[in-house]
Design a protein around this motif. Structure first.
Motif, short mmCIF file in Angstrom:
data_model
loop_
_atom_site.label_atom_id
_atom_site.label_comp_id
_atom_site.label_asym_id
_atom_site.label_seq_id
_atom_site.Cartn_x
_atom_site.Cartn_y
_atom_site.Cartn_z
N LYS A 105 38.56 -9.74 -49.45
CA LYS A 105 38.02 -10.19 -48.17
C LYS A 105 37.11 -9.11 -47.61
O LYS A 105 37.46 -7.93 -47.58
CB LYS A 105 39.16 -10.48 -47.20
CG LYS A 105 38.68 -10.93 -45.82
CD LYS A 105 39.86 -11.15 -44.88
CE LYS A 105 39.38 -11.54 -43.48
NZ LYS A 105 40.51 -11.70 -42.53
N TYR A 106 35.92 -9.52 -47.16
CA TYR A 106 34.96 -8.56 -46.60
C TYR A 106 35.51 -7.95 -45.30
O TYR A 106 35.90 -8.67 -44.38
CB TYR A 106 33.64 -9.29 -46.32
CG TYR A 106 32.62 -8.47 -45.55
CD1 TYR A 106 32.02 -7.35 -46.12
CD2 TYR A 106 32.24 -8.82 -44.26
CE1 TYR A 106 31.09 -6.61 -45.43
CE2 TYR A 106 31.32 -8.09 -43.56
CZ TYR A 106 30.74 -6.98 -44.15
OH TYR A 106 29.81 -6.25 -43.46
N ILE A 107 35.58 -6.63 -45.23
CA ILE A 107 36.14 -5.97 -44.05
C ILE A 107 35.17 -4.99 -43.41
O ILE A 107 35.51 -4.33 -42.43
CB ILE A 107 37.44 -5.21 -44.41
CG1 ILE A 107 37.19 -4.15 -45.50
CG2 ILE A 107 38.53 -6.17 -44.83
CD1 ILE A 107 38.39 -3.28 -45.80
N GLY A 108 33.96 -4.87 -43.93
CA GLY A 108 32.98 -3.97 -43.31
C GLY A 108 32.06 -3.35 -44.33
O GLY A 108 31.92 -3.86 -45.45
N VAL A 109 31.44 -2.24 -43.96
CA VAL A 109 30.52 -1.55 -44.87
C VAL A 109 30.73 -0.05 -44.80
O VAL A 109 31.18 0.49 -43.79
CB VAL A 109 29.03 -1.85 -44.54
CG1 VAL A 109 28.72 -3.32 -44.69
CG2 VAL A 109 28.68 -1.38 -43.13
N ASP A 110 30.43 0.61 -45.92
CA ASP A 110 30.24 2.05 -45.96
C ASP A 110 28.74 2.29 -46.04
O ASP A 110 28.04 1.62 -46.82
CB ASP A 110 30.92 2.68 -47.18
CG ASP A 110 32.43 2.65 -47.06
OD1 ASP A 110 32.93 2.42 -45.94
OD2 ASP A 110 33.11 2.85 -48.08
N GLY A 111 28.22 3.21 -45.26
CA GLY A 111 26.78 3.42 -45.23
C GLY A 111 26.40 4.89 -45.38
O GLY A 111 27.11 5.78 -44.92
N ILE A 112 25.27 5.12 -46.05
CA ILE A 112 24.68 6.46 -46.16
C ILE A 112 23.33 6.41 -45.44
O ILE A 112 22.50 5.53 -45.69
CB ILE A 112 24.47 6.86 -47.63
CG1 ILE A 112 25.81 7.21 -48.28
CG2 ILE A 112 23.55 8.07 -47.72
CD1 ILE A 112 26.38 8.53 -47.84
N VAL A 113 23.11 7.37 -44.53
CA VAL A 113 21.85 7.45 -43.78
C VAL A 113 21.10 8.71 -44.22
O VAL A 113 21.66 9.81 -44.19
CB VAL A 113 22.13 7.50 -42.26
CG1 VAL A 113 20.80 7.59 -41.51
CG2 VAL A 113 22.90 6.28 -41.81
N HIS A 114 19.86 8.53 -44.63
CA HIS A 114 19.02 9.62 -45.11
C HIS A 114 17.88 9.85 -44.11
O HIS A 114 17.14 8.91 -43.78
CB HIS A 114 18.46 9.26 -46.49
CG HIS A 114 17.63 10.36 -47.09
ND1 HIS A 114 16.78 10.16 -48.16
CD2 HIS A 114 17.53 11.68 -46.79
CE1 HIS A 114 16.18 11.29 -48.47
NE2 HIS A 114 16.62 12.23 -47.65
N ASP A 115 17.76 11.07 -43.62
CA ASP A 115 16.67 11.41 -42.69
C ASP A 115 15.40 11.61 -43.52
O ASP A 115 15.26 12.60 -44.25
CB ASP A 115 17.03 12.69 -41.92
CG ASP A 115 15.95 13.03 -40.89
OD1 ASP A 115 14.98 12.26 -40.77
OD2 ASP A 115 16.09 14.05 -40.20
N ILE A 116 14.45 10.66 -43.44
CA ILE A 116 13.22 10.71 -44.24
C ILE A 116 12.02 11.05 -43.37
O ILE A 116 10.88 10.74 -43.72
CB ILE A 116 12.99 9.37 -44.96
CG1 ILE A 116 12.88 8.21 -43.95
CG2 ILE A 116 14.08 9.09 -45.97
CD1 ILE A 116 12.41 6.91 -44.57
N THR A 117 12.26 11.72 -42.22
CA THR A 117 11.18 12.03 -41.29
C THR A 117 10.08 12.84 -41.97
O THR A 117 8.89 12.52 -41.86
CB THR A 117 11.73 12.80 -40.08
OG1 THR A 117 12.77 12.02 -39.49
CG2 THR A 117 10.64 13.03 -39.06
N LEU A 118 10.45 13.90 -42.69
CA LEU A 118 9.45 14.75 -43.34
C LEU A 118 8.67 13.96 -44.39
O LEU A 118 7.45 14.14 -44.54
CB LEU A 118 10.13 15.96 -43.98
CG LEU A 118 10.79 16.95 -42.99
CD1 LEU A 118 11.44 18.09 -43.76
CD2 LEU A 118 9.75 17.49 -42.01
N ARG A 119 9.36 13.10 -45.12
CA ARG A 119 8.68 12.28 -46.12
C ARG A 119 7.68 11.33 -45.48
O ARG A 119 6.56 11.16 -45.95
CB ARG A 119 9.71 11.50 -46.93
CG ARG A 119 9.11 10.81 -48.15
CD ARG A 119 10.16 10.06 -48.90
NE ARG A 119 10.43 8.76 -48.27
CZ ARG A 119 11.45 7.98 -48.60
NH1 ARG A 119 12.31 8.38 -49.52
NH2 ARG A 119 11.62 6.83 -48.00
N LYS A 120 8.08 10.69 -44.36
CA LYS A 120 7.18 9.79 -43.66
C LYS A 120 5.97 10.54 -43.12
O LYS A 120 4.83 10.05 -43.20
CB LYS A 120 7.92 9.11 -42.49
CG LYS A 120 8.91 8.05 -42.92
CD LYS A 120 8.22 6.76 -43.35
CE LYS A 120 7.56 6.07 -42.19
NZ LYS A 120 6.99 4.76 -42.57
#
Length: 642
Positions: free
Chosen positions: A447-462
């Protein structure tokens, strides 16, 4: 045979009861064990001298409110022992119902719950120690009841159970023919059996023993065990710690290990009296008679077995060989399980360490199926400057008005597998670009109970990407349009002039004496001259005019909706600006310029030809030191002759 089995079961009950509630040997003056903590764990305890703890106040003898209104019981004494050994203070949360206690713990108004069953649905909020209160479920009946001796004898009977306990659903599922009689407390359950409102009650063994002694319910007995000595782990109690304090769970587990079995037995003995099961001698006589009959049958069977002994001996070698193989497989399996368990624990520890120690570019989070954050790793402070609590509560307020952010709510409430980007303000109001990758999480029932997430700061790349895009269209030194962008804009202006029947003037400008300055004063001064020249040119133009650096000291200027009469004063104004002194540090010098002008459509309707004609006119102006020169066909003929 039925009576023989009953005899063995009766003997087993007596042995089990004696093992659980025999005499306890005093610990004497043995030294108190030392809890072996790491330096990190000791530092953590130094910073958390007071920890909020909650107890279930309706679970005698584990934890309950006594007649004086005070908390007492086995769990309270165990937690007092841990408090002394760890040198910490537990602040007791005001006693209340179990549901409100659980809600307070989930909302982090409480740091530790002293007794809680480790269930999958609770692991999103808590980390659990190993169970330290091992409970057995027993069947309680009237002392003169001889019809109920095991679980199956409950079929068709009215059985008392306390509302709200998880084991109740299991009992009803396992014994569907039972008629449940629900009560509010285990004391009420025992009283219903005593007053014959029900034929049996299912309760915890220690609780039943405590209540029997306290309320003199001498007409009751333990008829049988329903679950013996933690046969079902779903009823055993662990210490539950808030999910974001895994280090405290490790510390408490280490402290629990230092409590010896002897100490734990002494604590139990204080609250749980020894039980002496009654002996039904009439039943024993019947069992012995049946046992003798069975023994006779057994002897006859043995005689038959001896006749088959030869066959058994022939197969003995094969059985032994098979047994050795099975023992080897068992040993290998146990070794593999231990190895896999160690690898899993190591991986979990490494993952937790990695998540907690992320620093500059990544942070990790977890959301439930409604999109609410349940965890964010501390590295968010290094990336955005917000605390975990600030970001959980206000992150919508930190989003910019960039249209890319409009789908954030849609992403957070769905199973979204593809990475997506967000634009967000950090604590200093600087814009950051974040790349988010969600992974759906399912429980053991898929049963779906949520998500695990990874956030990458790509400010310098942008920023780097934007810089590359800008450099492909603009001159890095002066900031003016480069040759590529100027060619595109020239074509657009000519197309527009063709539709509106307007003229367009194109200037081709070259600085005078620039090579002398560059060679004698250095390239650094030459670069400053070019930047200053770009500023002077731009200051004379309209917003609709376009200036570009084509290379070296050559510039192009495009004047939409401008004929030869309108172009002449603009060219003079530019040359006047260029003749003003250039001053850099202690250097001061004067330059000039030469401008060639070609006009669309009088001279040509082709954009490339227009640039070429303006270049030709500039060359003519420079040769004749005229300053400004308009293109004419004679110039082209002269160049051809030359």
């Amino acid at each position: 045979m039925h009576y023989l089995i009953s005899l063995f079961f009766f003997i087993y009950l007596n042995v089990a009861a004696a093992d659980g509630f025999g005499d306890i040997v005093s610990t004497g003056n043995k030294p108190v064990p030392v809890v072996q903590l790491t330096s990190k764990e000791r530092a953590w305890l130094e910073n958390h001298k007071k920890i909020r703890i909650a107890f279930d106040d309706s679970l005698p003898p584990y934890s309950f409110i006594n007649d004086a209104g005070q908390l007492e019981g086995i769990a309270i004494e165990v937690m007092n022992t841990l408090s002394k050994r760890l040198g910490i203070t537990f602040e007791t949360y005001p006693h209340t119902s179990w549901n409100k206690l659980y809600e307070a713990a989930a909302a982090r108004k409480v740091d530790v719950v002293a007794t809680m069953v480790n269930r999958p649905d609770r692991r999103q909020w808590f980390i659990f120690t190993q169970p330290y209160l091992i409970k057995s479920l027993v069947i309680m009946t009237k002392r003169d009841n001889t019809t109920i001796k095991n679980q199956t004898d409950l079929a068709g009977k009215r059985v008392t159970m306390v509302k709200g306990y998880q084991f109740v659903d299991r009992v009803i599922k396992e014994l569907p023919s039972v008629t449940p009689y629900f009560v509010n407390s285990m004391l009420d359950g025992l009283k219903t059996v005593s007053t014959e409102k029900a034929e049996a009650a299912i309760t915890f063994m220690a609780t039943a023993s405590y209540l029997q002694t306290k309320y003199l319910l001498t007409d009751l007995k333990i008829a049988a065990f329903y679950d013996l000595n933690s046969a079902n782990k779903s009823i055993n109690e662990s210490i539950a710690v808030r999910k974001d304090w895994p280090i405290l769970a490790d510390i408490l587990q280490k402290a629990l290990v230092t409590i010896s079995e002897e100490e734990m037995q002494n604590i139990h003995a204080k609250w749980v009296p020894s039980i002496k099961p009654s002996i039904d001698y009439e039943l024993i006589q019947k069992i012995v008679a049946v046992f003798i009959s069975v023994l006779v049958l057994l002897l006859l069977w043995i005689a038959r077995v001896r006749r088959q002994n030869k066959k058994i001996k022939l197969s003995k070698t094969k059985v032994q060989t098979t047994n050795k193989i099975l023992q080897g497989l068992k040993s290998d399996l146990e070794h593999l399980v231990l190895k896999r368990t160690a690898e899993l624990n190591s991986s979990e520890h490494k993952f937790r360490s990695l998540v907690e120690n992320l620093r500059n570019e990544y942070f990790f989070y977890q959301r439930d199926c409604e999109g609410t954050f349940t965890y964010i790793s501390p590295s968010i402070i290094n990336i955005l400057g917000y605390t975990v609590d600030e970001f959980m509560t206000h992150y919508h307020e930190y989003l910019t008005d960039n249209p890319i952010n409009l789908k954030i709510d849609e992403y957070s409430q769905s199973i979204h597998n593809s990475p997506y980007q967000l634009e967000i303000y950090n604590a200093q109001k600087n814009i950051h670009w974040l790349e988010v990758t969600d992974t759906p999480v399912y429980d053991e029932y898929n049963k779906y109970i949520g998500v695990d997430g990874i956030v990458h700061d790509i400010t310098l790349r942008k920023q780097a990407d934007d810089r590359l895009i800008w450099l492909s269209y603009y001159d890095e030194l002066t900031g003016l349009a480069n040759r590529r962008l100027f060619a595109d804009q020239l074509q657009q202006v000519i197309s527009m002039a063709h539709r509106t029947n307007e003229s367009v003037s194109l200037f081709y400008l070259d600085l005078d004496r620039f090579k002398f300055v560059n060679d004698t004063m250095g390239h650094a001064v030459g670069d400053e001259v070019l930047k200053e020249t770009a500023l002077r040119i731009s200051s004379t133009l309209r917003d609709s005019d376009i200036a570009a650096r084509l290379g070296g000291d050559e510039f192009a200027i495009l004047l939409p909706e401008t004929d030869a009469n309108g172009a002449s004063p603009v060219a003079e104004k530019i040359l006047k600006k260029l003749r003003e002194p250039y001053i850099f540090d202690e250097l001061e010098f004067t330059l000039g310029g030469s401008i060639g002008i070609a006009v669309y459509p009088q001279d040509t309707s082709n954009s490339e030809a227009l640039v070429h004609f303006a270049d030709t006119a500039m060359y003519h102006a420079k040769q004749g030191k005229l300053g400004v020169s308009f293109y004419s066909e004679s110039m082209q003929q002269k160049n051809t002759i030359d």
